[in-house]
Design an enzyme around this catalytic site. Sequence first.
Site: not given
Length: 176
Positions: A42, A99-102, A104, A130
Amino acid sequence: MDDAAKRVLISEKEIERRVGELAAQISADYTGQELVLLGVLKGAFIFLADLSRRLTIPRVVEFIAVTSYESGSVPSGAVRLIMDVRKSIEDKHVLIVEDIVDTGHTLHYLMEMLETRGPASIKTCALVRKSGTAQVDVTIDYLGFDIPDEWVVGYGLDFAEKYRTLPYIGVIDTDE
Ligand code: PRP
């Protein structure tokens, strides 16, 4: 429900400015081509909405849904497809929007899976990444911001489904 984050990390204005820059760069890079913007649900829904409206090239919007985290703050490492794209991406120029890569893992999984479907090209765009948490190597072709390893919420990002609609990216205490 109090949906204010403890601390603002990236303000609404900074996000707006950076999304504009990314849109300009993407529009320049894909001049003369039609782009399939593939939002990863989402979390990417707000970033994709803003980015897509600022592009100046022909584009279509598709969504895919995966899940990588258990409920709460503990990453499981496993990625599971829960909703696929509706149209074929064969011979299309695809831009995965996150939205975000943490760790991977999500992007890595998506790249491997989508590459088998014969797209004309496939690139990645993430609003934030991050620092120091990568477990697999993934290329982010268009990146908004590098951020510290803190639990961030807002602008699509949640904590146990809360905070997604905050207009800025903020930091919360996960033990609250
Ligand atoms: C978040 C985010 C990315 C993924 C990144 O999704 O939207 O898809 O985690 O993490 P990774 O780099 O460690 O794989 P999440 O599973 O929290 O689902 P959501 O987008 O529905 O909130």
